[in-house]
Design a protein around this motif. Structure first.
Motif, PDB file in Angstrom:
ATOM      1  N   ARG A  37      -2.724  -4.844   6.712  1.00 22.66           N
ATOM      2  CA  ARG A  37      -2.520  -4.286   5.382  1.00 22.66           C
ATOM      3  C   ARG A  37      -1.171  -3.591   5.318  1.00 22.66           C
ATOM      4  O   ARG A  37      -0.727  -3.003   6.295  1.00 22.66           O
ATOM      5  N   LEU A  38      -0.557  -3.657   4.140  1.00 17.94           N
ATOM      6  CA  LEU A  38       0.733  -3.022   3.928  1.00 17.94           C
ATOM      7  C   LEU A  38       0.640  -2.114   2.714  1.00 17.94           C
ATOM      8  O   LEU A  38       0.114  -2.515   1.673  1.00 17.94           O
ATOM      9  N   LEU A  39       1.148  -0.889   2.848  1.00 16.03           N
ATOM     10  CA  LEU A  39       1.232   0.060   1.744  1.00 16.03           C
ATOM     11  C   LEU A  39       2.707   0.260   1.417  1.00 16.03           C
ATOM     12  O   LEU A  39       3.504   0.586   2.294  1.00 16.03           O
ATOM     13  N   ILE A  40       3.058   0.060   0.141  1.00  9.99           N
ATOM     14  CA  ILE A  40       4.425   0.267  -0.336  1.00  9.99           C
ATOM     15  C   ILE A  40       4.374   1.347  -1.400  1.00  9.99           C
ATOM     16  O   ILE A  40       3.592   1.248  -2.351  1.00  9.99           O
ATOM     17  N   ILE A  41       5.186   2.373  -1.256  1.00 10.92           N
ATOM     18  CA  ILE A  41       5.300   3.423  -2.266  1.00 10.92           C
ATOM     19  C   ILE A  41       6.736   3.366  -2.765  1.00 10.92           C
ATOM     20  O   ILE A  41       7.672   3.522  -1.978  1.00 10.92           O
ATOM     21  N   SER A  42       6.894   3.125  -4.063  1.00  7.72           N
ATOM     22  CA  SER A  42       8.249   2.955  -4.587  1.00  7.72           C
ATOM     23  C   SER A  42       8.388   3.552  -5.983  1.00  7.72           C
ATOM     24  O   SER A  42       7.411   3.954  -6.600  1.00  7.72           O
ATOM     25  N   ARG A  92       2.731 -12.399   4.637  1.00  7.78           N
ATOM     26  CA  ARG A  92       2.560 -11.982   6.030  1.00  7.78           C
ATOM     27  C   ARG A  92       1.437 -10.973   6.236  1.00  7.78           C
ATOM     28  O   ARG A  92       1.176 -10.556   7.359  1.00  7.78           O
ATOM     29  N   PHE A  93       0.790 -10.565   5.140  1.00  6.58           N
ATOM     30  CA  PHE A  93      -0.254  -9.545   5.216  1.00  6.58           C
ATOM     31  C   PHE A  93      -1.510 -10.013   4.504  1.00  6.58           C
ATOM     32  O   PHE A  93      -1.447 -10.836   3.590  1.00  6.58           O
ATOM     33  N   THR A  94      -2.642  -9.448   4.924  1.00  9.58           N
ATOM     34  CA  THR A  94      -3.908  -9.756   4.269  1.00  9.58           C
ATOM     35  C   THR A  94      -3.948  -9.140   2.878  1.00  9.58           C
ATOM     36  O   THR A  94      -4.333  -9.788   1.908  1.00  9.58           O
ATOM     37  N   THR A  95      -3.553  -7.874   2.786  1.00 11.45           N
ATOM     38  CA  THR A  95      -3.470  -7.193   1.495  1.00 11.45           C
ATOM     39  C   THR A  95      -2.206  -6.346   1.443  1.00 11.45           C
ATOM     40  O   THR A  95      -1.745  -5.833   2.466  1.00 11.45           O
ATOM     41  N   VAL A  96      -1.685  -6.219   0.230  1.00 18.85           N
ATOM     42  CA  VAL A  96      -0.522  -5.368  -0.019  1.00 18.85           C
ATOM     43  C   VAL A  96      -0.888  -4.454  -1.182  1.00 18.85           C
ATOM     44  O   VAL A  96      -1.285  -4.927  -2.244  1.00 18.85           O
ATOM     45  N   ARG A  97      -0.760  -3.166  -0.969  1.00 14.36           N
ATOM     46  CA  ARG A  97      -0.999  -2.178  -2.026  1.00 14.36           C
ATOM     47  C   ARG A  97       0.342  -1.544  -2.367  1.00 14.36           C
ATOM     48  O   ARG A  97       1.024  -1.009  -1.496  1.00 14.36           O
TER      49      ARG A  97
END
Length: 91
Positions: A4-9, A36-41
């Protein structure tokens, strides 16, 4: 393996009908990362009003936008606005 990837922008987002759209260069980059990730938030600001023509929808189905109210700005009032919205960002 779940990745999982968390992006804060600060990327602005708008509603275009029922579709959420954001600034094209950032959205395309996140679409590429999503492969490249299962989930991206993606935690980013949702603005009222019409979407600029430079905004597009996410193409990757595994990207979830977590909209937060815009905050900040020049001057003391803008800085204090961050305190008002910080609980939503932390949530």
């Amino acid at each position: 393996m779940t990745m999982r990837l968390l992006i804060i922008s600060h990327t602005p987002h708008h509603r275009d009908g029922d579709t959420v759209v954001g600034w094209m260069p950032t959205i395309r980059e996140i679409d590429q990362l999503a492969s490249r990730f299962t989930t991206v938030r993606h935690v980013a600001c949702m603005y009222p009003g019409p979407a600029p023509r430079s905004e597009v929808a996410y193409a990757a189905p595994n990207v979830e936008l977590v909209p937060v109210p815009p905050a900040g700005g020049p001057g003391l009032a803008g800085k204090l606005d961050v305190l008002r919205t910080s609980p939503r960002y932390i949530q």
